[in-house]
Design a protein around this motif. Structure first.
Motif, short mmCIF file in Angstrom:
data_model
loop_
_atom_site.label_atom_id
_atom_site.label_comp_id
_atom_site.label_asym_id
_atom_site.label_seq_id
_atom_site.Cartn_x
_atom_site.Cartn_y
_atom_site.Cartn_z
N LYS A 41 0.84 -1.21 0.00
CA LYS A 41 0.00 0.00 0.00
C LYS A 41 0.87 1.25 0.00
O LYS A 41 1.96 1.24 0.58
CB LYS A 41 -0.87 0.04 1.26
CG LYS A 41 -1.96 -1.00 1.29
CD LYS A 41 -2.71 -0.92 2.61
CE LYS A 41 -3.44 -2.22 2.90
NZ LYS A 41 -3.36 -2.66 4.27
N LEU A 42 0.35 2.30 -0.60
CA LEU A 42 1.01 3.61 -0.53
C LEU A 42 0.00 4.61 0.00
O LEU A 42 -1.15 4.64 -0.45
CB LEU A 42 1.48 4.06 -1.91
CG LEU A 42 2.61 3.27 -2.58
CD1 LEU A 42 2.96 3.90 -3.92
CD2 LEU A 42 3.84 3.19 -1.70
N GLU A 43 0.43 5.41 0.96
CA GLU A 43 -0.40 6.52 1.46
C GLU A 43 0.28 7.80 0.99
O GLU A 43 1.35 8.16 1.47
CB GLU A 43 -0.48 6.48 2.99
CG GLU A 43 -1.16 5.23 3.52
CD GLU A 43 -1.01 5.07 5.02
OE1 GLU A 43 -1.47 4.03 5.54
OE2 GLU A 43 -0.42 5.95 5.67
N MET A 44 -0.36 8.45 0.00
CA MET A 44 0.28 9.59 -0.66
C MET A 44 -0.37 10.89 -0.16
O MET A 44 -1.57 11.09 -0.35
CB MET A 44 0.10 9.42 -2.17
CG MET A 44 0.87 10.41 -3.01
SD MET A 44 0.53 10.15 -4.80
CE MET A 44 1.44 8.68 -5.17
N MET A 45 0.41 11.74 0.47
CA MET A 45 -0.08 13.04 0.92
C MET A 45 0.20 14.05 -0.19
O MET A 45 1.37 14.25 -0.57
CB MET A 45 0.62 13.48 2.21
CG MET A 45 0.63 12.40 3.30
SD MET A 45 -1.03 11.91 3.82
CE MET A 45 -1.48 13.34 4.77
N VAL A 78 3.76 15.21 -1.31
CA VAL A 78 4.68 15.80 -0.34
C VAL A 78 5.33 14.69 0.47
O VAL A 78 6.53 14.70 0.74
CB VAL A 78 3.91 16.77 0.61
CG1 VAL A 78 4.87 17.40 1.61
CG2 VAL A 78 3.20 17.82 -0.20
N ILE A 79 4.51 13.74 0.82
CA ILE A 79 5.00 12.58 1.59
C ILE A 79 4.32 11.33 1.03
O ILE A 79 3.12 11.36 0.71
CB ILE A 79 4.64 12.71 3.10
CG1 ILE A 79 5.40 13.88 3.73
CG2 ILE A 79 4.95 11.42 3.85
CD1 ILE A 79 4.96 14.19 5.15
N ILE A 80 5.08 10.25 0.91
CA ILE A 80 4.47 8.95 0.58
C ILE A 80 4.94 7.94 1.62
O ILE A 80 6.14 7.78 1.85
CB ILE A 80 4.87 8.45 -0.83
CG1 ILE A 80 4.32 9.39 -1.91
CG2 ILE A 80 4.37 7.03 -1.07
CD1 ILE A 80 4.69 8.99 -3.34
N ARG A 81 3.98 7.28 2.25
CA ARG A 81 4.31 6.23 3.20
C ARG A 81 4.08 4.88 2.51
O ARG A 81 3.00 4.63 1.98
CB ARG A 81 3.45 6.34 4.47
CG ARG A 81 3.90 7.47 5.39
CD ARG A 81 3.17 7.40 6.72
NE ARG A 81 1.79 7.84 6.57
CZ ARG A 81 1.40 9.13 6.72
NH1 ARG A 81 2.27 10.06 7.02
NH2 ARG A 81 0.13 9.45 6.57
N ALA A 82 5.13 4.04 2.50
CA ALA A 82 5.04 2.71 1.88
C ALA A 82 4.78 1.69 2.98
O ALA A 82 5.54 1.61 3.96
CB ALA A 82 6.33 2.39 1.15
N MET A 122 2.78 -2.91 8.43
CA MET A 122 4.01 -2.31 8.93
C MET A 122 4.52 -1.23 7.96
O MET A 122 4.52 -1.44 6.74
CB MET A 122 5.08 -3.40 9.09
CG MET A 122 6.37 -2.89 9.70
SD MET A 122 7.58 -4.21 9.84
CE MET A 122 8.00 -4.48 8.14
N LEU A 123 4.94 -0.10 8.52
CA LEU A 123 5.51 0.96 7.70
C LEU A 123 6.91 0.53 7.24
O LEU A 123 7.78 0.21 8.06
CB LEU A 123 5.61 2.26 8.50
CG LEU A 123 6.27 3.44 7.80
CD1 LEU A 123 5.42 3.92 6.62
CD2 LEU A 123 6.51 4.59 8.77
#
Lengths: 420, 261
Positions: B174-178, B187-191, B197-198
């Motif tokens: 999953k990607l959480e894209m801000m 601006v930020i992408i959390r993988a 788990m991050l």
């Protein structure tokens, strides 16, 4: 005595080189993190790269080896030490219409064994490439073709010098060839494909060390490559005109998932009236703990069975002088001793958060005679352009086995490399 | 008189049509759904075909650094090539990605070998999937779009675009894209892994106009809880459109990539 002085001098040099990397690391600047002077990387007509390495090894001889009495007929040496300094130069000239590539190696080895001292300079590869045909190409010169997908073994490497499975990444010398590569656009449902045609002549002074028993030969090679979905496929065909022999083979490689790769090769090799099959199946698997497993199984029907190799070893040990010599020649000419081998390498990337440190353990096993060759290696590259390597090789096996009869029983190696 | 009447009747209609035509391109590129934002992000971050230079910096906890310079070519949504120009120990290495396929060409080895997306040809926090980045649409489906309470650079609230990997072969589940709405850039992408788990966080910085309509962040930083106190940075330079034949993006051509600089 003279050799010992040289050994000491080279050892001192190695210590200096090894310690100097510490001071280099302290020079790391922290001026502007995001600065990027990209102009200094613009393309030049002539570019080159050099790699200087200093390596040393200490080996213990297996006094039970059948080779031992032949090697040490007078002085019964039990061990030897060597130091080697080597320079590798890779160079490329890129003009508008053609390119010239050169890879040359030179080195000096100093050993406690007098007959192991040597100096050598040779051209690994040197070829000219016509670039007006882009993306297709035509090349002529000394070239290492490197056919196949396997890591330690390459059954389909039908037109090149053999690879040493103990050190698959070691540099090898190419052969003089003409090579044409055509890369058509997308074709009949394949994602990409290419056709390679090779001509390899054997004449006096040209490739005569590759096929030393031949005075003249014309060898033609064809390689068809394609990418089908997530699978690489290659088909190979070689034709030896004078010998009227045809060999063929194929290989494949595919990523089954983001951390799992599978590859295989098969070659049908004809030698005189005999036909042999060589096959390889391998995987590369990356675990969650960053261990890369490379596992390969290799079968070559041109190798001896266990009974056949045992008979050869026995003849060398107990046969008449002429029979022993003949058997020894057969053994030394053999590129692969037995028929079934396995290769397992576990490479652990940066364990314990130790960045740029990669230990690995390799097991190369002769499955027919149950002998084995284990290599433990520590690689460390803490500073840009510096590499350090320590390895320990232990060969084991009972009497009348490949690694059990090996002249070197164990070996400690270290190597420092500086690229610039 | 009749003509004048007709003209006066037609004038508002013509103005209306002209206004409609003028605003049409804007409305066509205005993003409202998750899928439209995903397409817009891909369009801005990865022009269809381009060349660029990149510097990768791995920074260790003690501050020491290791730098790599790459020349990169991209074609379409899923073909990328990167060639190492520096340091000397890596010079000449090249990587090719075509969709889920990745190969590494090492001059000494002399032939492309298959690599996997979770390995890293440079070490550090960036893995091969980060270095050989293809369009997000190629690997991910847009799931939903949420407006957050976090403010962007111009005061507007950031959007969170959630993406889900299309297959198990993709590096991150999953990607959480801000997204900054005004900059139209992440601006930020959390993988995030399938377990939740991050794995790593990517920070997009320093928006730069590269010319030829290419405007995007010129710096991407990353850190990871799996590599405590380590950081990796990717700096983009000289990004410009470049059209190349498809044959360049093949394993047979990898050994000749440096000639295309």
């Amino acid at each position: 005595m003279n050799n010992m002085k040289k050994l000491l001098a080279l050892s001192a040099l190695l210590v200096m080189l090894t310690s100097s990397f510490l001071s280099v690391s302290l020079l790391a600047q922290d001026e502007d993190l995001y600065s990027f002077e990209v102009e200094e990387f613009s393309k030049q007509i002539w570019e080159w790269k050099r790699e200087l390495s200093l390596s040393g090894s200490s080996m213990s001889f297996n006094q039970e080896s059948l080779f031992y009495p032949f090697k040490f007929q007078k002085e019964k040496e039990t061990q030897a030490q060597e130091l080697r300094v080597q320079m590798l130069i890779e160079s490329r000239w890129d003009w508008d219409w053609s390119r010239l590539y050169l890879v040359a190696e030179g080195g000096r080895t100093v050993s406690t064994l007098a007959d192991a001292n040597e100096r050598n300079v040779f051209l690994r590869e040197g070829y000219w490439q016509l670039s007006t045909l882009e993306p297709h190409s035509f090349e002529v010169g000394k070239r290492l073709l490197r056919w196949g997908k396997g890591y330690a073994f390459n059954p389909v490497a039908l037109l090149e010098r053999p690879k040493n499975p103990e050190n698959p990444e070691a540099g090898r010398e190419g052969l003089w060839v003409f090579q044409g590569v055509v890369i058509p656009q997308a074709f009949s449902g394949l994602d990409s494909n290419s056709v390679t045609l090779v001509y390899l002549p054997v004449r006096q002074g040209i490739n005569d060390d590759y096929e030393s028993q031949l005075e003249q030969e014309n060898i033609w090679g064809l390689k068809l490559s394609a990418l089908l979905g997530t699978t690489d496929l290659d088909f190979y065909l070689t034709r030896w005109s004078e010998k009227s022999e045809t060999d063929w083979g194929f290989d494949f490689a595919s990523n089954l998932s983001s951390n799992f790769e599978v590859h295989g090769e098969y070659a049908a090799d004809q030698v005189a009236a005999e036909k042999y099959g060589k096959s390889l199946l391998g995987v590369r698997y990356l675990t969650d703990s960053e261990i890369t497993w490379t596992i390969e199984a290799y079968r070559d029907t041109s190798g001896w069975t266990k009974d056949e190799s045992t008979a050869i070893y026995q003849t060398i040990k107990n046969g008449s002088a002429s029979a022993a010599k003949s058997a020894l020649n057969k053994l030394q000419e053999k590129q692969i001793i037995n028929q079934n081998y396995a290769y397992v390498k576990a490479s652990f990337k940066e364990p314990f958060s130790w960045l740029y440190f990669t230990p690995s353990l390799t097991w190369l096993g002769n499955l027919d005679d149950q002998s084995s060759n284990v290599i433990t290696q520590l690689n460390y590259a803490p500073v840009t352009n510096w590499g350090f390597q320590v390895s320990w090789q232990q060969l084991s096996g009972s009497a009348d086995t490949q690694y059990g009869e090996n002249l070197v029983g164990n070996k400690l190696d270290f190597k420092t490399t500086r690229s610039f | 008189m009749k003509n004048q009447l007709l003209l006066s009747l037609k004038r508002p209609s013509i103005i209306l049509i002209l206004l409609t035509l003028l605003t049409l391109p804007l409305s066509a590129f205005a993003q409202s759904t998750a899928q439209e934002w995903l397409e817009a992000i891909d369009r801005d971050l990865n022009p269809p075909q381009y060349e660029s230079y990149r510097k990768l910096i791995n920074i260790e906890p003690d501050g020491s650094k290791k730098e790599f310079v790459l020349f990169t070519l991209k074609q379409g949504r899923e073909k990328v090539i990167s060639l190492f120009l520096s340091p000397a120990s890596e010079k000449g290495r090249a990587t090719l990605r075509v969709g889920e396929n990745m190969w590494l060409y090492i001059p000494n080895v002399g032939r492309p070998i298959r690599i996997t997306s979770l390995q890293s040809v440079t070490g550090g926090v960036f893995n091969n999937a980060d270095i050989l980045k293809v369009d997000y649409q190629t690997e991910y489906d847009a799931i939903d779009l949420v407006e957050t309470q976090q403010q962007g650079s111009t005061g507007k609230n950031l959007l969170q675009l959630n993406l889900k990997a299309k297959t198990g072969a993709v590096a991150y589940d999953k990607l959480e894209m801000m997204i900054d709405q005004d900059l139209k850039s992440p601006v930020i992408i959390r993988a995030v892994a399938a377990s939740g788990m991050l794995i790593k966080t990517l920070y997009f910085k320093n928006i730069k106009d590269f010319g030829n309509g290419i405007k995007r962040p010129s710096v991407v930083e990353t850190d990871s809880p799996l590599y405590q106190d380590y950081k990796s940075i990717m700096i983009f330079a000289k990004m410009k459109p470049r059209d190349l034949p498809p044959a360049v993006f093949t394993t047979d051509y990898l050994g000749r990539i440096e000639t295309l600089r």
